[in-house]
Design an enzyme around this catalytic site. Sequence first.
Site, PDB file in Angstrom:
ATOM      1  CE  LYS A 132      41.976  40.657  33.344  1.00 58.92           C
ATOM      2  NZ  LYS A 132      43.456  40.646  33.524  1.00 58.92           N
ATOM      3  CB  SER A 207      43.543  43.377  36.102  1.00 53.83           C
ATOM      4  OG  SER A 207      44.219  42.528  35.181  1.00 53.83           O
ATOM      5  CB  SER A 231      46.755  40.713  36.193  1.00 51.77           C
ATOM      6  OG  SER A 231      47.011  42.076  36.459  1.00 51.77           O
TER       7      SER A 231
END
Length: 531
Positions: A132, A207, A231
């Site tokens: 990420k 996210s 997330s």
Amino acid sequence: MALNLLRKSQELFIFLTIRILLLVFRLISHFKASPSAASRRLPPVRDPLLLLPATQLARKIRRREVSSVEVVQAYIDRIQEVNPLINAVVKDRFAAALQEATQVDKLIEEEKGGEDVLEDRLPLLGVPVSIKESFAVQGMPNATGLISRREFVSTSDAVLVALLKRAGAIPLGVTNTSELCMWAESNNHLYGIARNPYDLNRTPGGSSGGEGSILGAAGAVIGVGSDIGGSIRMPAFFNGIFGHKTTPGIVSNDGQFPPSSGRHLEYVSNGPMCRYADDLLPMLRIMAGPNLKMLSLDMKVDLKKLRFFTLPDDGGRSLAFPVSSEIKDMQRKMVERLESDLGVRVEEVNFPELQYSTQIWMTYMSLPDDDGKPPQPFTELMGEPGPPVKPLWELLKRLLGMSDHTVAAIGLAISEMANPAAPPPFILQQKKSLQEKVDKLLGTDGVLFCPPHPRVAPRHHEPLLRPYDFSYTAIFNILGLPVTQCPLGLSKEGLPLGVQVIGGKLQDQVTLAVAIYLEKTFGGWRDPGSI
């Protein structure tokens, strides 16, 4: 009475603000989407190397049945094939990854200690991994969707990235996020919008949506996400993969932007995101680093000796929408199969406090730390590395198409203006009551099943219409519990279904064991290109 009115006024203010913003922004954003991409499907997986768990790939590489270069190249080819459609990987390091894979193959060729030594010392040797973008990876951007940070390049690795590299994993690149990791859709004005591999018209979530998307598309086999309100779990659900929100404090948060402040470290959890359940526990062993001793991952879990509970919805009285009948039906079928296979009884439970899940999360996210220091204002984070932004000014600029920030980020900044000066005592009491009930219920051998979201992956920008649907995941951050998100087949529309598996504090091994059972029983990940 006054506090209740204040709370309701705050909720109404946030709700109306986002609705008004959406009327203008949704039309603008709709025309920004790529019509050609939205009308196409992903190609099916053709290379059999892409259909093996990371642990099997590592074993084959150690035994020289396949080279690391072959594996890394197979994933590079897949990313190049699917990424133009899903916009999940925002910056690659393919050349460096192939060089590192070459070095791995040379190391294995020269190793004198045998396979067992390599497995113990370098359990992921030669296996590619996606990261990420909010985590620092040396030589990679770490902007988290902020245009003002577009020139920022990490000079070192986040702690968990360093641990994975030390275990032999090879990062292929970094993946898309929501702006500042604080929204249920991975969309920002720096990298654009990420798409769901099962339906390009739908969101992969946020996210960690880029991670979920590239994993679901078979462009990665293992990845890394972070979770402070869902997330990891929402993207895992929307993209049909496994995701584990660890017990807080186990996996280091050092090297992630934005940094934690206030009491956020009590709620944020970093963890593995994987296509195959067998990879979750080995990943967690590595990512936990020196905190591994806090867990009991070597403990053998007998599923027949666990106590099981199911929560079909939150009572239907919260700000979130009620759970769809299709998701409820799938959870019911899962419960029936569990009872049949294991000879256990799954008890249905409900907690009236859950109707305040959104308010509990918002209240606790804004609390100061033990030294009285409040969380860093979102307006300051939006302005990094410069001065704080002015939310109402950014709203005007957004309406004119001139703001560098997304409507979701602007809406969150505006909502901060309505935060009460002191936490409502009623909400604090609801959280305390819920914590006591859930901790007592789960103990060390309890498992709770709960929907991860009230509906399957929504269409792009629709989360703006239903901003509080994240409460089904967010409440477990505040409760500090480990949760594993597991896929449970596909909906009538061909979209992933799934369930949250919640365990007691520090009982991560329990939820991971249940995940392996659910994968064997319901098939786990499905190739979106073959549906």
